[in-house]
Write a protein that holds these residues in place. Structure first.
Motif, PDB file in Angstrom:
ATOM      1  N   GLY A   8     -18.585  13.549   4.139  1.00  0.00           N
ATOM      2  CA  GLY A   8     -19.020  12.191   4.282  1.00  0.00           C
ATOM      3  C   GLY A   8     -18.948  11.540   5.651  1.00  0.00           C
ATOM      4  O   GLY A   8     -19.925  11.221   6.352  1.00  0.00           O
ATOM      5  N   ALA A   9     -17.754  11.756   6.082  1.00  0.00           N
ATOM      6  CA  ALA A   9     -17.171  10.960   7.376  1.00  0.00           C
ATOM      7  C   ALA A   9     -17.711  12.053   8.641  1.00  0.00           C
ATOM      8  O   ALA A   9     -18.214  11.422   9.541  1.00  0.00           O
ATOM      9  N   LYS A  10     -17.584  13.279   8.349  1.00  0.00           N
ATOM     10  CA  LYS A  10     -18.131  14.185   9.321  1.00  0.00           C
ATOM     11  C   LYS A  10     -19.565  13.768   9.716  1.00  0.00           C
ATOM     12  O   LYS A  10     -20.001  13.818  10.766  1.00  0.00           O
ATOM     13  N   GLN A  11     -20.264  13.831   8.561  1.00  0.00           N
ATOM     14  CA  GLN A  11     -21.642  13.275   8.787  1.00  0.00           C
ATOM     15  C   GLN A  11     -21.830  12.014   9.753  1.00  0.00           C
ATOM     16  O   GLN A  11     -22.647  12.077  10.574  1.00  0.00           O
ATOM     17  N   ALA A  12     -21.243  11.124   9.445  1.00  0.00           N
ATOM     18  CA  ALA A  12     -21.151   9.981  10.171  1.00  0.00           C
ATOM     19  C   ALA A  12     -20.950  10.079  11.396  1.00  0.00           C
ATOM     20  O   ALA A  12     -21.517   9.685  12.679  1.00  0.00           O
ATOM     21  N   VAL A  13     -19.812  11.136  11.876  1.00  0.00           N
ATOM     22  CA  VAL A  13     -19.511  11.289  13.215  1.00  0.00           C
ATOM     23  C   VAL A  13     -20.635  12.079  14.157  1.00  0.00           C
ATOM     24  O   VAL A  13     -20.825  11.771  15.072  1.00  0.00           O
ATOM     25  N   TYR A  14     -21.095  12.883  13.065  1.00  0.00           N
ATOM     26  CA  TYR A  14     -22.143  13.845  13.693  1.00  0.00           C
ATOM     27  C   TYR A  14     -23.433  12.987  14.278  1.00  0.00           C
ATOM     28  O   TYR A  14     -23.943  13.086  15.412  1.00  0.00           O
ATOM     29  N   GLN A  15     -23.621  12.046  13.376  1.00  0.00           N
ATOM     30  CA  GLN A  15     -24.840  11.116  13.732  1.00  0.00           C
ATOM     31  C   GLN A  15     -24.476  10.285  14.871  1.00  0.00           C
ATOM     32  O   GLN A  15     -25.552   9.998  15.555  1.00  0.00           O
ATOM     33  N   LEU A  16     -23.175   9.759  14.940  1.00  0.00           N
ATOM     34  CA  LEU A  16     -23.123   9.114  15.952  1.00  0.00           C
ATOM     35  C   LEU A  16     -23.073   9.902  17.529  1.00  0.00           C
ATOM     36  O   LEU A  16     -23.505   9.331  18.355  1.00  0.00           O
ATOM     37  N   ILE A  17     -22.740  11.157  17.448  1.00  0.00           N
ATOM     38  CA  ILE A  17     -22.884  11.919  18.566  1.00  0.00           C
ATOM     39  C   ILE A  17     -24.294  12.250  18.884  1.00  0.00           C
ATOM     40  O   ILE A  17     -24.648  12.199  20.069  1.00  0.00           O
ATOM     41  N   ALA A  18     -25.213  12.280  17.971  1.00  0.00           N
ATOM     42  CA  ALA A  18     -26.702  12.384  18.170  1.00  0.00           C
ATOM     43  C   ALA A  18     -27.210  11.126  18.788  1.00  0.00           C
ATOM     44  O   ALA A  18     -27.937  11.283  19.552  1.00  0.00           O
ATOM     45  N   GLU A  19     -26.718   9.901  18.410  1.00  0.00           N
ATOM     46  CA  GLU A  19     -27.122   8.737  19.030  1.00  0.00           C
ATOM     47  C   GLU A  19     -26.536   8.629  20.069  1.00  0.00           C
ATOM     48  O   GLU A  19     -27.303   8.130  21.064  1.00  0.00           O
ATOM     49  N   MET A  20     -25.487   9.222  20.598  1.00  0.00           N
ATOM     50  CA  MET A  20     -24.850   9.123  22.201  1.00  0.00           C
ATOM     51  C   MET A  20     -25.847   9.701  23.040  1.00  0.00           C
ATOM     52  O   MET A  20     -26.283   9.256  24.098  1.00  0.00           O
ATOM     53  N   VAL A  21     -26.345  11.170  22.541  1.00  0.00           N
ATOM     54  CA  VAL A  21     -26.879  11.866  23.570  1.00  0.00           C
ATOM     55  C   VAL A  21     -28.449  11.313  23.545  1.00  0.00           C
ATOM     56  O   VAL A  21     -29.006  11.328  24.661  1.00  0.00           O
ATOM     57  N   ALA A  22     -28.684  10.734  22.548  1.00  0.00           N
ATOM     58  CA  ALA A  22     -29.956  10.168  22.289  1.00  0.00           C
ATOM     59  C   ALA A  22     -30.113   8.978  23.324  1.00  0.00           C
ATOM     60  O   ALA A  22     -31.272   8.614  24.175  1.00  0.00           O
TER      61      ALA A  22
END
Length: 530
Positions: free
Chosen positions: A444-458
């Motif tokens: 669950g925490a991994k999913q949150a970190v991955y989403q944060l990475i996606a937001e960074m590059v967006a």
């Protein structure tokens, strides 16, 4: 006729543990059976660490029973649990590096010769018995080898040999593969199977489901301190275990990463260090995730540390936004817009005793950062500005904390990682280097970190992702640079290589030729087969 259920050697029945108002364990039951591996599964904060400390005598349960061979037993001290045959091998190995493997195995309990005050260590016996324990786990190195010469995987073998030398009946493996290479992980699987074959009961704690299905026989799932499910691994699957862990189904762990790469924001050429890496070069674009993959010791993290000014012996050409940089200290890199989230978040990324608020503001205190609003008034830190700064980032990254004043040590692993990332995002960086960003955190925490990475590059940031997790780099990175023995040996665009190809490049193995219609395009650099 149904076969009788195996008799557990150690059982927990209705274990409760409270720390003030926090009810950490809520009636936990589990059985540890000789010759079986039990997977203990749960999100960060589910109570796994508290349970291990209860089993090993660090904490006494408030309610419930610990049964050894059916008889109630208490462990007032850690040494009492060890004497009963319960030994834990933790993710972070704690050893005396200047001592030998044998000395570490028998630390505090060396075999002695002589009587009364005239006693001395029986070195021959100690080395002989340590070698026997190391041979039992297939270590392949001498007991007289200094620990400083050994890899992390070999140090884990010392920990397990130490457990076996104490006639351990239960071995607790707490995230044992977090820092191991793929080959070392496969070897570790064999070691766990060997422990089972010797009649040892194994409690295996991991966030990696492939490990659970590879070596475990049964599972227990904890959520919010309570047992919410248990059963045979053969009758389980990953989605059902994830749903038990999180109380919900977690779909699409990897978010979609759009390809909206812009202009080049960073160029690196000829980056070299006298002993750790050589001739590393790459380009990084705005809105891009550039993955770095390789086995442990390949030089990935060391090259990133050099970019942050933490390897002063390193030399090379580095350009950021078209401007050549001479990075001699971290302040030079920070001022140029670089941010670095290290692999060891608890030792290098934050200060556990500091509050969430103080950890978030740490990087902005040097005065050479890129905060839109300075945190100080003149020479003095402004509490109001710091509070506002931290509040904005806690909200932006959805950090779960009681308040800003909660110590970082009181957060789950995933939220600690968000705090470390928040510290850098507050400086409005151009480039974020993430070194093993999901190490030791749950799905669950991994999913949150991955989403944060996606937001960074967006938002136009450029991300360098250093990871030993193959699915991670393959799903997230637009391109993957593979390193081996300090050199960048291959580069693949997303979709050009499968896991087998990446591992082959990282280990220097040759792959059989494939059909031309499905062969990926390789961008080899140097020494792929060296």
């Amino acid at each position: 006729m149904t076969a009788a259920a195996p008799t557990p050697w150690l059982s927990l029945r209705g274990i409760h543990k409270r720390f003030g108002p926090t009810h950490a364990l809520r009636g936990v039951d589990l059985d540890l059976v000789p010759g079986e591996a039990l997977a203990l599964i749960g999100e960060n904060g589910a109570g796994k660490s508290t349970l291990v400390k209860t089993l090993t005598g660090v904490h006494a349960p408030d309610d419930g029973e610990i049964l050894v061979e059916g008889r109630p037993c208490r462990f007032p001290r850690a040494c009492d649990a060890q004497a009963a045959g319960i030994v834990a091998v933790h993710q972070e190995t704690v050893m005396f590096e200047e001592l030998t493997a044998a000395e570490n195995i028998f630390i505090g309990r060396q075999p002695m010769r002589g009587t009364g005050p005239f006693q001395w260590i029986d070195w021959a016996r100690m080395n002989r018995e340590a070698q026997a324990a190391l041979d039992r786990v297939g270590a392949g190195f001498a007991a007289t080898t200094p620990v400083r010469q050994l890899s992390l995987a070999q140090r884990h073998l010392i920990e397990i040999a130490r457990a076996l030398s104490q006639d351990a009946r239960v071995v607790i493996l707490d995230e044992p593969t977090a820092a191991l290479s793929q080959q070392e992980i496969r070897e570790f699987y064999g070691l766990v199977r060997g422990l089972k074959a010797q009649g040892v009961a194994v409690l295996f704690i991991t966030h990696k489901f492939d490990e659970v299905f590879a070596v475990c026989d049964r599972y227990v799932v904890l959520r919010d301190g309570a047992s919410v499910g248990q059963g045979a691994i053969a009758e389980a699957d990953e989605p059902s275990l994830v749903k038990l862990m999180a109380g919900r189904a977690i779909e699409h762990v990897y978010p979609p990463i759009a390809d909206q790469r812009g202009e080049v924001v960073m160029r690196v050429a000829g980056l070299s260090h006298p002993t750790e890496f050589a001739d590393v070069g790459f380009e990084l674009r705005q809105g891009e995730i550039l993955g770095f993959y390789g086995l442990i010791g390949a030089g990935r993290s060391e090259a990133m540390l050099a970019l942050m000014g933490l390897k002063p012996e390193a030399r090379g050409d580095v350009e950021v936004a078209g401007r050549r940089l001479d990075i001699r200290q971290p302040a030079d890199a920070i001022t140029a817009g670089l941010a670095y989230v290290p692999e060891e978040r608890q030792r290098q990324g934050g200060i556990l005793g500091f509050s969430v608020r103080h950890n978030i503001s740490l990087a902005g205190l040097a005065g050479r950062g890129r905060c839109e609003t300075p945190l100080s008034r003149g020479h003095w830190l402004s509490p109001a500005r710091e509070e506002s700064f931290a509040a904005g980032l806690i909200d932006r990254l959805r950090i779960r904390t009681a308040d800003q004043h909660t110590p970082m040590s009181g957060l789950s692993g995933g939220n600690q990682q968000k705090v470390v990332i928040a510290k850098w995002l507050g400086l409005n960086p151009r480039i974020v280097i993430l070194d093993e960003p999901t190490k030791g955190i749950d799905v669950g925490a991994k999913q949150a970190v991955y989403q944060l990475i996606a937001e960074m590059v967006a938002q136009g940031l450029a991300v360098i992702l250093v990871s030993s997790e193959l699915p991670e780099v393959m799903h997230l990175a637009h391109r993957v640079v593979v390193m081996k023995r300090g050199r960048a040996v291959a580069e693949f665009a997303r979709g050009e290589a499968d896991a087998e190809m990446l591992v082959a490049a990282a280990s220097g193995l040759s792959l059989p030729p494939r059909e031309a219609s499905v062969a990926p395009v390789f961008h080899f650099r140097t020494e792929l087969a060296a």
